[in-house]
Design a protein around this motif. Structure first.
Motif, PDB file in Angstrom:
ATOM      1  N   LEU A 159       0.824  -1.202   0.000  1.00 31.64           N
ATOM      2  CA  LEU A 159       0.000   0.000   0.000  1.00 31.64           C
ATOM      3  C   LEU A 159       0.865   1.262   0.000  1.00 31.64           C
ATOM      4  O   LEU A 159       0.562   2.240  -0.690  1.00 31.64           O
ATOM      5  N   GLY A 160       1.945   1.244   0.749  1.00 37.39           N
ATOM      6  CA  GLY A 160       2.856   2.390   0.743  1.00 37.39           C
ATOM      7  C   GLY A 160       3.496   2.601  -0.606  1.00 37.39           C
ATOM      8  O   GLY A 160       3.700   3.743  -1.043  1.00 37.39           O
ATOM      9  N   GLU A 161       3.831   1.504  -1.292  1.00 36.31           N
ATOM     10  CA  GLU A 161       4.421   1.625  -2.629  1.00 36.31           C
ATOM     11  C   GLU A 161       3.437   2.257  -3.601  1.00 36.31           C
ATOM     12  O   GLU A 161       3.816   3.088  -4.451  1.00 36.31           O
ATOM     13  N   ILE A 162       2.173   1.883  -3.502  1.00 31.82           N
ATOM     14  CA  ILE A 162       1.148   2.432  -4.387  1.00 31.82           C
ATOM     15  C   ILE A 162       0.979   3.927  -4.137  1.00 31.82           C
ATOM     16  O   ILE A 162       0.973   4.742  -5.076  1.00 31.82           O
TER      17      ILE A 162
ATOM     18  N   PHE B 295       2.074   9.687  -5.572  1.00 34.86           N
ATOM     19  CA  PHE B 295       2.608  10.988  -5.168  1.00 34.86           C
ATOM     20  C   PHE B 295       3.745  11.416  -6.090  1.00 34.86           C
ATOM     21  O   PHE B 295       3.788  12.559  -6.559  1.00 34.86           O
ATOM     22  N   ASP B 296       4.660  10.482  -6.383  1.00 34.32           N
ATOM     23  CA  ASP B 296       5.792  10.799  -7.260  1.00 34.32           C
ATOM     24  C   ASP B 296       5.343  11.140  -8.675  1.00 34.32           C
ATOM     25  O   ASP B 296       6.033  11.874  -9.394  1.00 34.32           O
ATOM     26  N   ALA B 297       4.192  10.609  -9.084  1.00 40.16           N
ATOM     27  CA  ALA B 297       3.678  10.871 -10.431  1.00 40.16           C
ATOM     28  C   ALA B 297       2.862  12.162 -10.503  1.00 40.16           C
ATOM     29  O   ALA B 297       2.367  12.508 -11.573  1.00 40.16           O
TER      30      ALA B 297
ATOM     31  N   VAL C 253      -6.146  12.893  -6.700  1.00 43.26           N
ATOM     32  CA  VAL C 253      -6.337  13.864  -7.775  1.00 43.26           C
ATOM     33  C   VAL C 253      -4.986  14.289  -8.329  1.00 43.26           C
ATOM     34  O   VAL C 253      -3.981  14.325  -7.591  1.00 43.26           O
ATOM     35  N   LYS C 254      -4.973  14.624  -9.610  1.00 42.13           N
ATOM     36  CA  LYS C 254      -3.746  15.093 -10.245  1.00 42.13           C
ATOM     37  C   LYS C 254      -3.542  16.554  -9.883  1.00 42.13           C
ATOM     38  O   LYS C 254      -4.409  17.397 -10.122  1.00 42.13           O
ATOM     39  N   ARG C 255      -2.381  16.837  -9.336  1.00 46.73           N
ATOM     40  CA  ARG C 255      -2.077  18.215  -8.941  1.00 46.73           C
ATOM     41  C   ARG C 255      -1.959  19.095 -10.172  1.00 46.73           C
ATOM     42  O   ARG C 255      -1.442  18.681 -11.207  1.00 46.73           O
TER      43      ARG C 255
END
Length: 282
Positions: free
Chosen positions: A221-224, A229-231, A279-281
């Motif tokens: 779950l943390g990886e997801i 977040f990184d994307a 949501v996409k920032r």
């Protein structure tokens, strides 16, 4: 497909595609999917979409893409809630079945054959207000960071990802150990796949699958969340559930009135699924 730092082989695509090409007609004919209900009742929604109906909110006028749409029951359901939907799946047989079902059901949905990582290219760079993924999808993908980048590329700024998925703790449990909840498989993403050779599927059928070998991966779950977040996505909601829509641990689960399965003995011990929104920032 574009280059990826994850050193997996694309051979998994052919194996998994062959398996899902065989599953599709079995699922279309199965009472578990109940596709005739979509034809008979214009208001009928899939169980997965119904489960999260309140969380989905108003979809009227939204442009949505459903990744790994399989035979299209969730895609049709999203369209019936007001979205303009494109369903994407790597299985040509699933896409053909979904297209026919949508036509029979009188619901306008476009279905496109493509694996997840090729979706941006195949869809011609189109952007969407909503990216939706139903349960039992992420385990077929080797690289969760690449998935998150794909999701971000498909969304307009401010667009939303909505996913309900089997919990990675559930995927890590060895279901062949009936006496206890035994963590027998990786929780975290590994380079090498978990290789299964199983001629059955998750619906009642007497027909064995010939293309029985599949490659799967778990993702913590943390990886997801970190990948999203990184994307460039911001987590807005995460709910863990003690139920799933199939008997994931045979002999240890009970079916409730809503069509969900939970552990009979102390269900609070194990999260079985989750619903995530981001949501996409801008």
């Amino acid at each position: 497909m574009t280059d990826s730092p994850h050193p997996y082989s694309d051979a998994y695509l052919e194996l998994n595609k062959a398996n899902w090409d065989e599953r599709a007609p079995l699922h279309l004919a199965s009472a578990d999917y109940g596709v005739q209900r979509f034809v008979d009742d214009q208001n009928w929604l899939s169980h997965v979409v119904t489960f999260d109906r309140a969380r989905l909110g108003d979809l009227s006028g939204l442009r949505a893409v459903h990744l790994q749409c399989h035979i299209g029951t969730d895609s049709i359901s999203l369209a019936r809630l007001g979205a303009t939907v494109i369903g994407v799946d790597l299985s040509s047989v699933s896409i053909a079945g979904a297209t026919e079902l949508a036509q029979r059901a009188g619901t306008d949905v476009t279905f496109v054959e493509a694996d997840v990582y090729s979706a941006v290219e195949v869809l011609g760079g189109e952007r969407f207000d909503l990216v939706y993924t139903g349960i039992g999808a992420l385990c077929w993908l080797p690289d969760i960071a690449r998935w998150a980048t794909t999701v971000a590329s498909l969304l307009v700024p401010g667009g939303r990802l909505f996913i309900r998925e089997g919990h990675p703790m559930l995927w890590a449990i060895d279901e062949d150990q009936p006496g206890a909840l035994v963590v027998g498989y990786p929780y975290f993403e590994q380079v090498d796949p978990i290789i299964w050779d199983d001629s059955s599927t998750y619906v009642e059928t007497d027909t064995p699958i010939q293309a029985s070998v599949t490659h799967e991966w778990n993702h913590g779950l943390g990886e997801i969340i970190t990948a999203l977040f990184d994307a460039g996505l911001q987590l807005t909601a995460l709910v863990e559930h003690t139920s799933v829509p199939w008997e994931a641990l045979p002999g240890r689960m009970a079916l409730d009135a809503s069509g969900e399965w939970s552990l009979i003995d102390h269900p609070e011990r194990l999260p079985l699924s989750y619903t995530l929104q981001a949501v996409k920032r801008a």
